[in-house]
Design a protein around this motif. Structure first.
Motif, PDB file in Angstrom:
ATOM      1  N   ALA A   1      75.837 127.909  -1.559  1.00 19.45           N
ATOM      2  CA  ALA A   1      76.908 127.447  -2.447  1.00 19.45           C
ATOM      3  C   ALA A   1      77.473 128.603  -3.265  1.00 19.45           C
ATOM      4  O   ALA A   1      78.696 128.761  -3.390  1.00 19.45           O
ATOM      5  N   ALA A   2      76.586 129.439  -3.824  1.00 17.64           N
ATOM      6  CA  ALA A   2      77.054 130.585  -4.602  1.00 17.64           C
ATOM      7  C   ALA A   2      77.834 131.553  -3.720  1.00 17.64           C
ATOM      8  O   ALA A   2      78.913 132.033  -4.097  1.00 17.64           O
TER       9      ALA A   2
ATOM     10  N   VAL B   1      74.826 139.399  -1.764  1.00 17.55           N
ATOM     11  CA  VAL B   1      73.921 139.121  -2.874  1.00 17.55           C
ATOM     12  C   VAL B   1      72.884 140.236  -2.971  1.00 17.55           C
ATOM     13  O   VAL B   1      72.404 140.745  -1.959  1.00 17.55           O
ATOM     14  N   HIS B   2      72.564 140.652  -4.193  1.00 19.36           N
ATOM     15  CA  HIS B   2      71.511 141.660  -4.358  1.00 19.36           C
ATOM     16  C   HIS B   2      70.321 141.108  -5.128  1.00 19.36           C
ATOM     17  O   HIS B   2      69.232 141.685  -5.085  1.00 19.36           O
ATOM     18  N   SER B   3      70.492 139.972  -5.835  1.00 18.72           N
ATOM     19  CA  SER B   3      69.336 139.395  -6.516  1.00 18.72           C
ATOM     20  C   SER B   3      69.599 137.936  -6.846  1.00 18.72           C
ATOM     21  O   SER B   3      70.755 137.507  -6.957  1.00 18.72           O
ATOM     22  N   LEU B   4      68.513 137.188  -6.990  1.00 19.37           N
ATOM     23  CA  LEU B   4      68.598 135.812  -7.467  1.00 19.37           C
ATOM     24  C   LEU B   4      67.374 135.511  -8.317  1.00 19.37           C
ATOM     25  O   LEU B   4      66.291 136.062  -8.113  1.00 19.37           O
ATOM     26  N   HIS B   5      67.565 134.623  -9.278  1.00 18.91           N
ATOM     27  CA  HIS B   5      66.488 134.160 -10.151  1.00 18.91           C
ATOM     28  C   HIS B   5      66.651 132.651 -10.289  1.00 18.91           C
ATOM     29  O   HIS B   5      67.733 132.162 -10.613  1.00 18.91           O
ATOM     30  N   ALA B   6      65.580 131.903 -10.047  1.00 15.94           N
ATOM     31  CA  ALA B   6      65.703 130.453  -9.968  1.00 15.94           C
ATOM     32  C   ALA B   6      64.498 129.762 -10.585  1.00 15.94           C
ATOM     33  O   ALA B   6      63.395 130.326 -10.652  1.00 15.94           O
ATOM     34  N   TYR B   7      64.717 128.508 -10.999  1.00 18.01           N
ATOM     35  CA  TYR B   7      63.655 127.655 -11.526  1.00 18.01           C
ATOM     36  C   TYR B   7      63.673 126.312 -10.791  1.00 18.01           C
ATOM     37  O   TYR B   7      64.737 125.703 -10.623  1.00 18.01           O
ATOM     38  N   PHE B   8      62.491 125.877 -10.379  1.00 15.30           N
ATOM     39  CA  PHE B   8      62.307 124.539  -9.823  1.00 15.30           C
ATOM     40  C   PHE B   8      61.975 123.614 -10.997  1.00 15.30           C
ATOM     41  O   PHE B   8      60.917 123.738 -11.619  1.00 15.30           O
ATOM     42  N   LEU B   9      62.871 122.685 -11.298  1.00 16.44           N
ATOM     43  CA  LEU B   9      62.752 121.875 -12.508  1.00 16.44           C
ATOM     44  C   LEU B   9      62.154 120.496 -12.255  1.00 16.44           C
ATOM     45  O   LEU B   9      61.383 119.987 -13.068  1.00 16.44           O
ATOM     46  N   ARG B  10      62.537 119.871 -11.162  1.00 15.48           N
ATOM     47  CA  ARG B  10      62.008 118.556 -10.784  1.00 15.48           C
ATOM     48  C   ARG B  10      61.848 118.519  -9.272  1.00 15.48           C
ATOM     49  O   ARG B  10      62.595 119.185  -8.545  1.00 15.48           O
TER      50      ARG B  10
ATOM     51  N   VAL C   1      73.721 124.855 -10.247  1.00 18.68           N
ATOM     52  CA  VAL C   1      72.858 123.756 -10.670  1.00 18.68           C
ATOM     53  C   VAL C   1      72.784 122.756  -9.524  1.00 18.68           C
ATOM     54  O   VAL C   1      73.819 122.315  -9.006  1.00 18.68           O
ATOM     55  N   ALA C   2      71.557 122.417  -9.105  1.00 15.01           N
ATOM     56  CA  ALA C   2      71.350 121.432  -8.043  1.00 15.01           C
ATOM     57  C   ALA C   2      71.029 120.086  -8.673  1.00 15.01           C
ATOM     58  O   ALA C   2      70.116 119.978  -9.498  1.00 15.01           O
ATOM     59  N   VAL C   3      71.792 119.058  -8.275  1.00 13.66           N
ATOM     60  CA  VAL C   3      71.671 117.731  -8.865  1.00 13.66           C
ATOM     61  C   VAL C   3      71.373 116.718  -7.768  1.00 13.66           C
ATOM     62  O   VAL C   3      72.013 116.715  -6.707  1.00 13.66           O
TER      63      VAL C   3
ATOM     64  N   LEU D   1      69.840 128.161 -10.364  1.00 11.55           N
ATOM     65  CA  LEU D   1      69.773 129.502  -9.778  1.00 11.55           C
ATOM     66  C   LEU D   1      70.897 130.353 -10.341  1.00 11.55           C
ATOM     67  O   LEU D   1      72.022 129.869 -10.523  1.00 11.55           O
ATOM     68  N   THR D   2      70.581 131.598 -10.645  1.00 12.51           N
ATOM     69  CA  THR D   2      71.592 132.594 -10.967  1.00 12.51           C
ATOM     70  C   THR D   2      71.513 133.694  -9.922  1.00 12.51           C
ATOM     71  O   THR D   2      70.423 134.197  -9.622  1.00 12.51           O
ATOM     72  N   ALA D   3      72.643 134.027  -9.334  1.00 13.90           N
ATOM     73  CA  ALA D   3      72.689 135.041  -8.287  1.00 13.90           C
ATOM     74  C   ALA D   3      73.718 136.106  -8.643  1.00 13.90           C
ATOM     75  O   ALA D   3      74.776 135.799  -9.218  1.00 13.90           O
ATOM     76  N   SER D   4      73.387 137.347  -8.320  1.00 11.37           N
ATOM     77  CA  SER D   4      74.284 138.475  -8.571  1.00 11.37           C
ATOM     78  C   SER D   4      74.658 139.128  -7.250  1.00 11.37           C
ATOM     79  O   SER D   4      73.794 139.344  -6.383  1.00 11.37           O
TER      80      SER D   4
END
Length: 302
Positions: free
Chosen positions: A48-49, A59-68, A95-97, A106-109
């Motif tokens: 998506a990004a 893309v050179h980097s991504l940082h993500a959190y699994f919330l649910r 944001v995944a909903v 997720l934030t991707a650069s």
């Protein structure tokens, strides 16, 4: 008439539907799992990004959190925020909903291709993948036959996995084992020539075995599990172009496990020994609760 190959199914899984500007919908297969595989959500979110960024900025980097935990069989909507479009770098937040609740972010650069100096630590000296048994074959050789859930998984598995060291099956075999693991992987079949698909396919695969390094000193990787595990966060740095349908070595280690969490880091090398991706992940490790535990006074469900 045969159905689609595992690689074709993975490409289809990563082919999101654009339902509005900066909004995409991804399918989630009906699986016998309790929750959606985290690598699937991370891979789809990166698709998506990437769909909002030009091909000239990989893309050179991504940082993500699994919330649910996600629910298998229910579509996931990915909402993309175009945070920044600079001269050299582009930043996207996703944001995944699912069913109206945020399950992942997720934030991707992304970075334009630039020349620069190079160095890297060497790839470890390990056997070639062709000399190692496929994971499904190794499990079947030990058990005599694959249990139905594992047989179903092996048929649908998009990646050929081959562990560098033999699998251990009993607690006694784990005595003195270091928190390290290494596995060769490649997609089963061609993924085509879209570089974003290869990047997102490897993102999918990066969540498959990374926490192995945390588990190795305390329980066998395959067999009866003593812990409930879940990925908490995930970070990746993409160093060089690659193809996920060619062999890559995933070297993994866990520097620490404490407080019901374990940290794992991975280095991914291509067949020629070039370091292509670095990965970090923290996972939750909780002992299985028995019926007696659940009935005990004062037990919390969180």
């Amino acid at each position: 008439m045969t159905g689609p190959s595992p690689a074709e199914r993975l490409v289809d899984l990563l082919d999101l539907e654009e339902i509005d500007l900066n909004i995409f919908r991804g399918q989630s297969p009906h699986e016998s799992l309790q929750r959606v595989f985290g690598g699937q959500v991370a891979g789809q979110a990166l698709v998506a990004a990437g769909r909002t960024v030009g091909d000239e900025r990989p893309v050179h980097s991504l940082h993500a959190y699994f919330l649910r935990p996600g629910t298998p069989g229910v579509p996931i909507v990915y909402q993309v925020e175009r945070v920044r479009d600079g001269r050299s770098f582009t930043t996207r937040r996703v944001v995944a909903v699912q069913r109206g609740r945020t399950i992942f972010n997720l934030t991707a650069s992304f970075h334009v291709r630039e020349p620069g100096f190079e160095h890297q630590l060497p790839m470890p000296d390990v056997p070639e993948p062709e000399s190692l048994p496929r994971l499904a074959d190794e499990i079947q050789a030990h058990l005599g036959s694959l249990p139905v859930p594992l047989e179903r998984m092996a048929r649908r598995q998009a990646f050929d996995l081959r562990y560098v060291e033999r699998l251990r099956w009993t607690p006694s075999e784990l005595q003195g084992v270091e928190p390290r693991s290494a596995v060769w992987m490649r997609a089963i079949g061609s993924l085509g020539d879209d570089s974003l698909v290869h990047t997102c396919a490897l993102t999918y695969a990066s969540d498959m075995t990374l926490l192995d390094a945390v588990r190795l000193p305390v329980e066998p990787l395959w067999g009866t599990r003593n812990f409930d595990t879940a990925s908490l966060d995930h970070a990746m740095w993409f160093h060089r172009p690659f193809r996920a349908d060619e062999w890559f070595l995933y070297e993994q280690e866990s520097p620490i496990a404490t407080g019901a969490r374990g940290l794992a880091r991975g280095q991914i090398y291509d067949r020629e020994g070039k370091l292509i991706v670095s990965v970090m992940q923290e996972g939750l490790f909780r002992p299985h609760r028995t019926d007696a535990d659940e009935a005990a006074p004062g037990r919390s469900s969180s």
